[in-house]
Each structure stands twice: as structure tokens, then as C-alpha cells.
Design an enzyme around this catalytic site. Structure first.
Site, PDB file in Angstrom:
ATOM      1  CB  SER A  84      -0.948  -0.051   1.204  1.00  0.00           C
ATOM      2  OG  SER A  84      -1.921   0.964   1.136  1.00  0.00           O
ATOM      3  CG  ASP A 130      -6.451  -2.787  -4.253  1.00  0.00           C
ATOM      4  OD1 ASP A 130      -7.142  -1.852  -3.807  1.00  0.00           O
ATOM      5  OD2 ASP A 130      -5.253  -2.941  -3.948  1.00  0.00           O
ATOM      6  CG  HIS A 175      -5.747  -1.691  -0.470  1.00  0.00           C
ATOM      7  ND1 HIS A 175      -4.939  -1.365  -1.547  1.00  0.00           N
ATOM      8  CD2 HIS A 175      -5.196  -1.071   0.605  1.00  0.00           C
ATOM      9  CE1 HIS A 175      -3.958  -0.581  -1.129  1.00  0.00           C
ATOM     10  NE2 HIS A 175      -4.088  -0.386   0.165  1.00  0.00           N
TER      11      HIS A 175
END
Lengths: 332, 332
Positions: free
Chosen positions: B133, B275, B305
Site C-alpha cells: 500500500s 482492489d 486491498h
């Protein structure tokens, strides 16, 4: 009470009226409600009911009664499947849309209100009910509860239930309103709720095309490219809807539940691949439940849940196919 | 300042420390910052840097220094690719994570801070940098700005830019915090922001499985099945992060931008289909830009995600393949 029947062809070009009714509601007891409607198009022609999202209303398109643009202007007009010269369009304001009913409202209540309205207007049976988003849910309730009132249902971007993820998204929007109400900043809360809702109505593909610019710094804060657009959408919304109406209709979506197996009205389900609120999988489940009464059409659109409002030509083509037998007089 | 070099093998099993540094920042001038880190694992083994999302921190997994579970516990341990017996794990607290820096923070600033930290610790070159991320974004900046500091980059669920739709989603979360601050309800604003963020971290598929129950009425209001879960997630978040830190790191994601063509470090990009923050299309664009230096692995996960945090076995298999040459000593 019958407000718009028995008028001459010229007079019936467009009528706006309301009826007072007593509505036994599912979660809110029996209430007096005022049902506001608009009816336009050729006298004597088949009647098609059009119902939109929770912020839609009875004014679907410009007509003799009101020259202002309606919320589904692109879908009604000469040459369209919904040509006012060939059919009559009926629409209403959702129960609760005026903010006067601060209680849980079920989609079943909306369907019952429509049945009362049809009774009052002397319309025995609709040629078709076209519902988009919340309107599709209401149409499914109408088909389940009052099957003799419609010959055909077209359910666009709405299904037999609210999807749990979409329900969570809406619940958080309602919390944004509640946060605003804490200290009398109702409008900011509602604006923020609307802005979050906008993300659910549209798609990443559209945002990528429209807002592909680096963020800017304003007063030491980062502003991303879509913020002005979202702000404007929030402000526009706040100017035309009150918190109570929005909260109760938002809840109403989450209360929605029908049993597809109980629906016997021929139903065309139109789903949009990429819809972030009503996933294709729910549309498939709905159509499977409808059995021989259901058929599915799938559209791919960068507008996601809002395709109905933004893809006039493509939706018109799908409506034309769905309503061919009824409106255009063609045979199979 | 060198805080953890020259110690005996036993001592280096786990070290927690911090260094004071002067950091020329991209949008905030030159600032004094304190860089807090944790280093654990076998002395003399190759060093792997692990960086997570904006709310991650230096405590990746339980170790001799701190027996509490870390934020990536499932990915580190005996038998895993990141086995503390075979490698050393380095992690840090993001610049701004303590809330003391109320200014725009770029991912480039984080990368520069990491370079300063490596310098201070006497680590010439990392065997690998594994970023998830925000950490993937920071890793890409490190690769672009300090290519001699890492042999390999694994970028999970992060790309060369913030996607415009995801940026809009975060901007609205920041507005929720601002609305809370306006009402003197900072915690409620931050909690609401976190709850909206949770929807972006997960998928409709997971929600459909976990929260497939009818809504209930509480005090005349509709409550959907996921609300308790989201409330709890918000409360947990508020207890461990302050608004300023969160706001500045959230902004930092949206400031992120690198040029993939400038990255010469071998990079494995791991993307998750579904995602909602980092669409597969952006991962593809990144890998195309990396040219011969890039390769792509795609995972389908109901956790979207958050797959990196929830799919330990599958992520471990991908890390193992990506790091085979470095950590396990295998040859091609």
C-alpha cells in the site's frame, strides 16, 4: 379522489396533481400521506410508470405543465421508446420525499402508494413500470404485491435486496449527516453524504478520465482533482433535498427485500457491469429467482450505477427491446 | 549516529531505536525529524525492509524487544520467506506518524528518511524492500531516488500514482475529519473517516458473506448488519492514531507520483484483482513503465486491498518467488 381522469385529449397532455390517501405502512403504522404525481403524453395511449432513484421526483421530462427539464430528459421524447406522442408517462414523488414523514419507509409502502394512486387515477393496469435504482426496487415490490397493476416490469440497476456492502456505504453516509447534525451543520453533513454517494454512483474509470491531474496545495492542505466537482455535487444536492427526506429514503433502500419467486409479472432486469452499488451477481440472483418471468440484459458503462441517467441511447435501445410488444405495437 | 551496529549476534536479535535527522522535505522546507525504527532477526543475515500502510509502524512482528503482535505477524516467522532466523527485518514509523509534523509530507520525504536511516545504521544496501500500500509507494520512491540502497523491490497493492477515484475517496475521508473538528467531535470524525476507508480496503464479496442479514430498527432508525463491525473498527483506530498524523499521511498518498521509467531496481509488482484503491490497470501501467525491470503477479482475493494483511500463505508464496535469489540463496 380522482384528479386527472375524464379530461379531454388536449387537457391530458400534462397534468400535475396530488391525492390524499391513508397508507398502512410496514414499520410506521397507518399514516395519512399526500401522493404527488405528474401524468403526461398522448391521451388514451398506454400508461408507463417511470420511477428513479431516491432523489428523483414526479417531473420526469419537460411537458406542457412544466417546461423545466426533468430528471430523465434523455429517455423521453420524439423518437424514443418513451415517446409522449405514443404513450403516457406517469411518475410520482416518493412517500417521504417532502421530509414530512420522519419514520422508517419500506419499498412496500411506496408500492402500496402507487397502487392507491393508480386506483385514484382510474388506471387499471400499467403497460409497463420502468424503475431505476430505488425505482427498480419499488417496481419489484409493486409486481410482488399488486401483480394485476402492471403488464411488464423493467428493473434497471436495482435488485431483490440491498447488497450488504452498498448498505454499509449508505449507513456511513447517514452517519455523516448525523455528525453534521451534532452542532447544527446539517448542510455540511448532508453535502458530505452526497459526495460519498457520488463515488458509489460512478466508476473509477470515469474518475480516471475526468480527474487525472496532480493534487494542489491550498492553505497548506492537499486538494485532489475531483474535490471541486464533488463539492459542487454536494452543494447542488443540499439545495434541493432536506436531511430528513434523504435519511428516510436512504434507509428505505436498506429495508428493501422481495422474494423473486413471488414475482409473476414478466420482468426485464437491466444490470450494469461495474455498478458499485448493485453488483451484477445480485442481478443474476434476481433473474434466476424470477425463473421464466425474468430476463437479463447487461450493459458495460463507465457511468456505473448512473448509466440509466447518462447513457440515453443505450438505455433507450434496451427499453425498446423490453417494451416492443406493449408500446410500439410490434409483434414477436 | 549508529544505533545498532557492532552489537553481538545475541544482542542484535531485536533492537528498537531512533535517530534524529535533518530532512529537506519536498513541500515543507527543511525539518528536524526523529526516525524511529525496529530491527530484528539473525545477525549478519541480509536485511529486508518491510513497510506497510499509513497506519502501520515499526513493530512488524513480535520479537525479543516487544512480545506484542506486530501488524504483519502472519508474514514473518519460522518457515516463512521472511524467517527471522534467515534474515533481518527493518521497519520504521513513517515520518509524521507521531502527529508532530503538521505539513504536507511526500512519499519522496519518506524515502529520503529511509536513506538517512540506512546510512545511520550502516546498512549499505537492502537485500529487498517489501512495501504494501503506502509502503509500496515509498519503496518506489526509494528505488527511484536511492537505487543503490536496495537490490530488489516488491511493491504490493501500490503503484506509481494515487488513482484519481481513490484520491477522491480519501479526500472525502479527510472532509469527515474536518466536519468532526468543526463540531468539536474530532474522534467521531476520525472514526467515520476510518469506517469509510474500511470499505475501500475490503470488497463487496467479503461483506456479502459476513453481513448477509436483514437490517434492524434501533430507536426508530435503520441499522444495517455491518454497522457494529464498522463502529468497532473506527473506535479501535481512534484509540491508536491522532487526526493530524492520519490527515497528513492520507494526503501523502495523494501527493505520490513517480516515473516508472526512472526505476532501475528489479521490481516485482503484486496486484490484487478487485482492489478498490489500486486498480489492476494501474499496476499494469506501472509494470509496463518499468520495462525489463518489472514483473507482475496478480492475486484474486476477497480481501481486496487488505489481501497483504489477510492472505498470509498466498502472499508468502509470492514473496518467496520474488526473493528466491536473495534470501533463500537459491539460484535461477
Amino acid at each position: 379522489m380522482r384528479a386527472s381522469v375524464g379530461l379531454s385529449p388536449v387537457d391530458t397532455d400534462a397534468v400535475r396533481g396530488c391525492i390524499d390517501a391513508v397508507l398502512p405502512m410496514r414499520h410506521a403504522g397507518t399514516r395519512k400521506v399526500r401522493i404527488a404525481y405528474e401524468l403526461s403524453g398522448a391521451a388514451g395511449a398506454p400508461v408507463v410508470f417511470v420511477a428513479g432513484g431516491i432523489s428523483a421526483h414526479r417531473h420526469v421530462a419537460a411537458n406542457a405543465c412544466d417546461a423545466a427539464a426533468g430528471w430523465a430528459e434523455d429517455l423521453l421524447g420524439a423518437g424514443r421508446t418513451l415517446d409522449p406522442a405514443r404513450c403516457r408517462i406517469l411518475a410520482f414523488d416518493y412517500i417521504g420525499a417532502d421530509g414530512s414523514l420522519d419514520a422508517p419507509i419500506d419499498t412496500a409502502d411506496q408500492a402500496d402508494a402507487i397502487a392507491l394512486l393508480l386506483e385514484a387515477l382510474g388506471i387499471e393496469c400499467l403497460e409497463a413500470f420502468i424503475g431505476y435504482s430505488y425505482g427498480a426496487m419499488v417496481g419489484l415490490q409493486l409486481a410482488q404485491r399488486h401483480p394485476t397493476r402492471l403488464q411488464r416490469l423493467v428493473a434497471v440497476s436495482g435488485a431483490h435486496r440491498a447488497h450488504p456492502y452498498a448498505a454499509a456505504w449508505r449507513a456511513l453516509q447517514r452517519k455523516a449527516v448525523a455528525l453534521g447534525q451534532l452542532q447544527c451543520a446539517d448542510e455540511q453533513g448532508l453535502s458530505l453524504a452526497r459526495q460519498f454517494a457520488m463515488l458509489s454512483y460512478r466508476t473509477p474509470e470515469e474518475f480516471a478520465e475526468r480527474f487525472d491531474a496532480a493534487p494542489t496545495l491550498k492553505n497548506g492542505r492537499v486538494c485532489v482533482a475531483a474535490e471541486d466537482y464533488l463539492d459542487a455535487a454536494g452543494a447542488k444536492f443540499v439545495a434541493r433535498i432536506c436531511s430528513t427526506a434523504w435519511l428516510r429514503l436512504s434507509e428505505s433502500i436498506d429495508l428493501h427485500q422481495i422474494d423473486p419467486a413471488q414475482v409473476t409479472v414478466p420482468t426485464t432486469v437491466i444490470a450494469v457491469e461495474g455498478d458499485r452499488l448493485v453488483p451484477l451477481s445480485d442481478a443474476v440472483t434476481l433473474v434466476e429467482g424470477l425463473g421464466l418471468n425474468g430476463s437479463l440484459r447487461v450493459l458495460r458503462s463507465r457511468y456505473g450505477h448512473d448509466a440509466f441517467l447518462k447513457e440515453g441511447d443505450r438505455i433507450d435501445a434496451l427499453l425498446s427491446a423490453a417494451l416492443r410488444h406493449n408500446i410500439t405495437g410490434e409483434t414477436a
